[in-house]
Design a protein around this motif. Structure first.
Motif, PDB file in Angstrom:
ATOM      1  N   SER A 147       4.135  -1.987   7.927  1.00 12.10           N
ATOM      2  CA  SER A 147       3.005  -1.294   8.565  1.00 12.10           C
ATOM      3  C   SER A 147       3.407  -0.661   9.897  1.00 12.10           C
ATOM      4  CB  SER A 147       1.856  -2.274   8.797  1.00 12.10           C
ATOM      5  OG  SER A 147       2.141  -3.158   9.874  1.00 12.10           O
ATOM      6  N   TRP A 193      -7.838  -1.221  10.689  1.00 12.13           N
ATOM      7  CA  TRP A 193      -6.922  -0.817  11.751  1.00 12.13           C
ATOM      8  C   TRP A 193      -5.651  -0.154  11.219  1.00 12.13           C
ATOM      9  CZ3 TRP A 193      -9.058  -0.394  16.223  1.00 12.13           C
ATOM     10  CH2 TRP A 193     -10.122  -1.238  16.566  1.00 12.13           C
ATOM     11  N   VAL A 194      -5.151  -0.608  10.078  1.00 11.15           N
ATOM     12  CA  VAL A 194      -3.936   0.012   9.531  1.00 11.15           C
ATOM     13  C   VAL A 194      -4.225   1.402   8.989  1.00 11.15           C
ATOM     14  CG1 VAL A 194      -2.170  -0.156   7.722  1.00 11.15           C
ATOM     15  CG2 VAL A 194      -2.809  -2.190   9.013  1.00 11.15           C
ATOM     16  N   SER A 211      -3.525   5.223  13.648  1.00 12.90           N
ATOM     17  CA  SER A 211      -2.770   3.968  13.686  1.00 12.90           C
ATOM     18  C   SER A 211      -1.271   4.244  13.630  1.00 12.90           C
ATOM     19  CB  SER A 211      -3.169   3.063  12.519  1.00 12.90           C
ATOM     20  OG  SER A 211      -2.520   3.456  11.330  1.00 12.90           O
ATOM     21  N   VAL A 212      -0.472   3.226  13.966  1.00 15.79           N
ATOM     22  CA  VAL A 212       0.985   3.395  13.923  1.00 15.79           C
ATOM     23  C   VAL A 212       1.469   3.630  12.503  1.00 15.79           C
ATOM     24  CG1 VAL A 212       1.455   2.072  16.018  1.00 15.79           C
ATOM     25  CG2 VAL A 212       1.294   0.885  13.818  1.00 15.79           C
ATOM     26  N   ALA A 213       0.655   3.228  11.508  1.00 16.60           N
ATOM     27  CA  ALA A 213       1.035   3.432  10.106  1.00 16.60           C
ATOM     28  C   ALA A 213       0.728   4.839   9.627  1.00 16.60           C
ATOM     29  CB  ALA A 213       0.309   2.423   9.216  1.00 16.60           C
ATOM     30  N   TRP A 236       3.926  -6.726   7.790  1.00 17.33           N
ATOM     31  CA  TRP A 236       3.833  -6.325   9.201  1.00 17.33           C
ATOM     32  C   TRP A 236       4.898  -5.284   9.546  1.00 17.33           C
ATOM     33  CZ3 TRP A 236       6.864  -8.602  13.605  1.00 17.33           C
ATOM     34  CH2 TRP A 236       6.413  -8.121  14.836  1.00 17.33           C
ATOM     35  N   GLN A 244       0.657   4.172   4.940  1.00 16.83           N
ATOM     36  CA  GLN A 244      -0.640   3.563   4.656  1.00 16.83           C
ATOM     37  C   GLN A 244      -0.806   3.283   3.163  1.00 16.83           C
ATOM     38  OE1 GLN A 244      -2.972   6.617   6.630  1.00 16.83           O
ATOM     39  NE2 GLN A 244      -3.487   5.216   8.324  1.00 16.83           N
ATOM     40  N   ASN A 284       1.900  -3.022  12.972  1.00 21.35           N
ATOM     41  CA  ASN A 284       0.482  -2.956  13.311  1.00 21.35           C
ATOM     42  C   ASN A 284      -0.003  -4.337  13.745  1.00 21.35           C
ATOM     43  OD1 ASN A 284      -2.567  -3.133  12.552  1.00 21.35           O
ATOM     44  ND2 ASN A 284      -2.109  -0.946  12.651  1.00 21.35           N
ATOM     45  N   TRP A 285      -0.689  -4.384  14.862  1.00 19.21           N
ATOM     46  CA  TRP A 285      -1.081  -5.666  15.462  1.00 19.21           C
ATOM     47  C   TRP A 285      -2.043  -6.462  14.587  1.00 19.21           C
ATOM     48  CZ3 TRP A 285      -6.229  -6.530  16.212  1.00 19.21           C
ATOM     49  CH2 TRP A 285      -7.060  -5.415  16.225  1.00 19.21           C
ATOM     50  N   SER A 286      -2.884  -5.797  13.780  1.00 20.50           N
ATOM     51  CA  SER A 286      -3.870  -6.521  12.984  1.00 20.50           C
ATOM     52  C   SER A 286      -3.202  -7.399  11.925  1.00 20.50           C
ATOM     53  CB  SER A 286      -4.833  -5.539  12.308  1.00 20.50           C
ATOM     54  OG  SER A 286      -4.169  -4.713  11.381  1.00 20.50           O
TER      55      SER A 286
END
Length: 309
Positions: free
Chosen positions: A261, A181-182, A187-189, A258, A129, A264-266
């Motif tokens: 991150s 979102w990140v 979150s995946v991050a 991307w 992050q 991350n979809w955002s």
């Protein structure tokens, strides 16, 4: 050269002190005509649009277009439109990029407890992050630098009311959307051990895209002398592959963010939306190059991403 007298009529909102007629030399420029109208009416030259009454074509505010070139003759009618309050294009870009420049750090640090209050515990930001925040900050710092020191604009101003529409894309999608979102704790991050392949591949793409995007902007800057709207045919790395390599390298840099991150979809949503808009702009530029330069210009089959679109 001979002088002609033009009939002046307002179009739309009345303009105070607008004369009914105006005498000007045929070898005067479109810029001279705009300045004359601005002086006598007390309006800002940037608020004025002048069109011919015969076909409503625009009389350009340009030094290299004479009144004779426009086809205006004795007693021709010109319409003057007040475009309303204007704002400098440079200022527009500075404001557009200011949001996504500041929002990531604000979301990740001072606003973090407020944004994610519904989590039982709010851990410190993960290394991933922090990395994404750094990449976003670097990207938009570069954008601000280019806006102030590199870019040259064809038009000096745009309607002030458009600042909200133009800023919404960056503030909402690149600012609030990505940052929220990140930087969420789930979150995946937020993982403690990110996928190193994604991380290093992302950093590589980001660095490559940013460096050559900047290089493309320097090439484009060199095609236009200060204070002019003239254009040349751009040449250099990337320009032999697509019409707008600056857009291509921009997308490559965002794909790097991307990957970094951790997918991350955002981030990919912002990249896709921006990519579609850039694809539209690139095709318009390709058509303009073909029209303006004819056989001197080597037509491109792909305008945005080499071999794809």
């Amino acid at each position: 050269m001979a002088k002609i007298t033009l009939t002046v009529e307002p179009r739309g909102k009345p303009i105070r002190r607008l004369p009914k007629t105006l005498t000007i030399a045929l070898d005067a420029s479109g810029e001279d005509l705009h300045n004359m109208i601005a002086d006598v009416s007390g309006s800002s030259v940037h608020r004025l649009r002048i069109t011919k009454g015969s076909d409503r074509s625009v009389v350009p505010n340009a030094k290299d277009t004479t009144i004779d070139d426009t086809g205006l003759r004795e007693s021709s009618v010109i319409h003057i439109k007040d475009l309303g309050p204007q704002i400098a294009w440079r200022t527009v870009f500075i404001i557009e990029y200011l949001g996504p420049l500041l929002i990531p750090a604000l979301f990740l640090f001072p606003l973090r407890p407020l944004l994610y209050f519904n989590f039982d515990t709010i851990p410190a930001p993960s290394d991933t992050q922090l990395l994404v925040c750094a990449l976003l900050t670097l990207h938009f710092l570069k954008r601000e630098y280019e806006t102030i020191f590199v870019h040259r604009f064809s038009n000096a101003t745009m309607p002030a009311r458009n600042i909200f529409k133009n800023s919404a894309h960056y503030w909402a999608l690149a600012g609030f959307n990505i940052a929220y979102w990140v930087f969420r704790p789930d979150s995946v991050a937020a993982v403690s051990e990110p996928n190193p392949i994604l991380q290093y591949a992302g950093l590589t793409l980001f660095a490559f895209g940013e460096i050559f995007n900047f290089n493309a902007h320097l090439i484009l800057r060199g095609l236009r002398r200060p204070g002019t709207t003239e254009r040349g045919i751009p040449q250099g790395f990337g320009f032999n592959m697509v019409t707008c390599p600056n857009y291509m390298f921009e997308i490559i840099a965002w794909l790097g963010i991307w990957l970094a991150s951790q997918l991350n979809w955002s981030v990919i949503i912002f990249t896709l939306v921006g990519g579609l808009q850039m694809w539209s702009w690139a095709w318009k530029k390709e058509k303009r190059y073909r029209k303006d330069f004819g056989d001197k210009y080597k037509k491109k089959r792909t305008v945005l991403l080499a071999g794809i679109c």
